[in-house]
Scaffold this active site. Sequence first.
Site, PDB file in Angstrom:
ATOM      1  N   GLU A   1      -0.277   0.366  -6.278  1.00  0.00           N
ATOM      2  CA  GLU A   1       0.554  -0.007  -5.123  1.00  0.00           C
ATOM      3  C   GLU A   1       0.796  -1.518  -5.079  1.00  0.00           C
ATOM      4  O   GLU A   1       1.892  -1.970  -4.771  1.00  0.00           O
ATOM      5  CB  GLU A   1      -0.082   0.483  -3.822  1.00  0.00           C
ATOM      6  CG  GLU A   1       0.040   1.995  -3.607  1.00  0.00           C
ATOM      7  CD  GLU A   1       1.478   2.439  -3.284  1.00  0.00           C
ATOM      8  OE1 GLU A   1       2.326   1.579  -2.968  1.00  0.00           O
ATOM      9  OE2 GLU A   1       1.747   3.655  -3.363  1.00  0.00           O
TER      10      GLU A   1
ATOM     11  N   GLU B   1      10.937  -7.017   0.625  1.00  0.00           N
ATOM     12  CA  GLU B   1      10.607  -8.391   0.243  1.00  0.00           C
ATOM     13  C   GLU B   1       9.112  -8.463  -0.016  1.00  0.00           C
ATOM     14  O   GLU B   1       8.350  -7.625   0.473  1.00  0.00           O
ATOM     15  CB  GLU B   1      10.949  -9.388   1.374  1.00  0.00           C
ATOM     16  CG  GLU B   1      12.423  -9.507   1.699  1.00  0.00           C
ATOM     17  CD  GLU B   1      12.645 -10.501   2.845  1.00  0.00           C
ATOM     18  OE1 GLU B   1      11.944 -11.539   2.873  1.00  0.00           O
ATOM     19  OE2 GLU B   1      13.491 -10.218   3.706  1.00  0.00           O
TER      20      GLU B   1
ATOM     21  N   GLU C   1       4.685  -2.745  -5.433  1.00  0.00           N
ATOM     22  CA  GLU C   1       5.360  -3.339  -4.267  1.00  0.00           C
ATOM     23  C   GLU C   1       5.503  -4.856  -4.336  1.00  0.00           C
ATOM     24  O   GLU C   1       6.303  -5.422  -3.603  1.00  0.00           O
ATOM     25  CB  GLU C   1       4.638  -2.929  -2.969  1.00  0.00           C
ATOM     26  CG  GLU C   1       4.736  -1.430  -2.721  1.00  0.00           C
ATOM     27  CD  GLU C   1       4.474  -1.057  -1.271  1.00  0.00           C
ATOM     28  OE1 GLU C   1       4.910   0.047  -0.875  1.00  0.00           O
ATOM     29  OE2 GLU C   1       3.825  -1.834  -0.535  1.00  0.00           O
TER      30      GLU C   1
ATOM     31  N   GLY D   1       0.828  -1.210   0.000  1.00  0.00           N
ATOM     32  CA  GLY D   1       0.000   0.000   0.000  1.00  0.00           C
ATOM     33  C   GLY D   1       0.849   1.239   0.000  1.00  0.00           C
ATOM     34  O   GLY D   1       2.082   1.153   0.062  1.00  0.00           O
TER      35      GLY D   1
END
Lengths: 230, 230
Positions: free
Chosen positions: B70, B124, B74, B54
């Site tokens: 997002e 990660e 990510e 997020g």
Amino acid sequence: MSTTDSPTPYDPNAFERPSVTVDVVAFTARERKLHVLLIKRGVWPFEGHWALPGGFVQMSEGLDAAAHRELTEETGVAGAEFLEQLYTFGNVNRDPRTRVISVAYYALLPEPSISPRAGTDAAEAQWWPADALPPLAFDHAEIVKTALSRLRAKLGYTSVAYALLAPEFTLTELQTVYEIILGRELDKRNFRKKMLSTELLEGLEKQRRGGAHRPAQLFSFTKREPVFLD
Amino acid sequence: MSTTDSPTPYDPNAFERPSVTVDVVAFTARERKLHVLLIKRGVWPFEGHWALPGGFVQMSEGLDAAAHRELTEETGVAGAEFLEQLYTFGNVNRDPRTRVISVAYYALLPEPSISPRAGTDAAEAQWWPADALPPLAFDHAEIVKTALSRLRAKLGYTSVAYALLAPEFTLTELQTVYEIILGRELDKRNFRKKMLSTELLEGLEKQRRGGAHRPAQLFSFTKREPVFLD
């Protein structure tokens, strides 16, 4: 380093970013129609247009608290027993002032005993029949539509009707609330059978007398919160 | 005066106000367990802690778009077919940086063929079994709990399971998805009868062969969107 120590001070104003409001769709059932509480805006933008009560979220208040506060400030309606988050509306151009994201709520109120009273940014406050609303400011027509859809769905699978009724009511009054929201007549025998089978209703040792009708037994909900129906 | 002419320029930075993020709970069913996609934070606050993917909503993007962006930035997961707004979390002290209101989403993904790949603020990215998540940053444990509850409810009254399956699947695979999410075994005969009665499934002229089992017919959903079950 603890999770709350910032390596550098965090300045939110260093970034251009959206603003946040709450808006409230308050419903009640009266005169055999579902009604929505609207305010006439007293300030730019959409000055003089009807809109949902609402406004900017303050730094020190949670979202539910902001919704209660705006409803009370702009309409005089306080202490709504049922007020639930509906959906967050964030289209980029929904507000001419700046980018505004609105966390919408809906509230259910028993038939009002007092008239709304306009305050702060609202010039007027008034109940409108849900099927004959005036043109609304911003994307508030879409918010009302979403709230109505949620209310109808929730009426089908929970006991949320409690919030539209006085604490004591007749089965006819309960059926009327269902008919008003669903927009169609229900079979009296089936409705009563289904409602009494849920164990959500408690029969009271009281009757309501009035008019030419036979006295009718009064009931109350065993829980004043939305319970799932089987 | 038109509704968009401001009598005075509106400066949002004249007021102290909240910031807005999106957070995404991405679910998949694999290895007979429901899994949640988490990232390890590479930046303050909660650096080194696991969290939902997020970040801050940009001025020029809608909320759904921000959630997709997002998730992709990510974790590398792109084009989630099912991504729906869940709830907006706005407790006053939920973020040590500043007042942050988060519009939470949940996404459903078929069993992943590729591993997630961390990017931007994430060090990660990894699938975790939903019943054995690590401690989560912010109020993300509460967001996951809310998403799980929504998913279970929605599985009961809609066809949303389609989003956790490949386009073609056996009835055993469909039942496994239900069992994984509901956390209990279902009766095979009743399950098949109920599913085939909904008219949401289309039997294909194809079978899946494999292992010691008899070949099993493949099915697809007639609509790849959540349809209400009767």
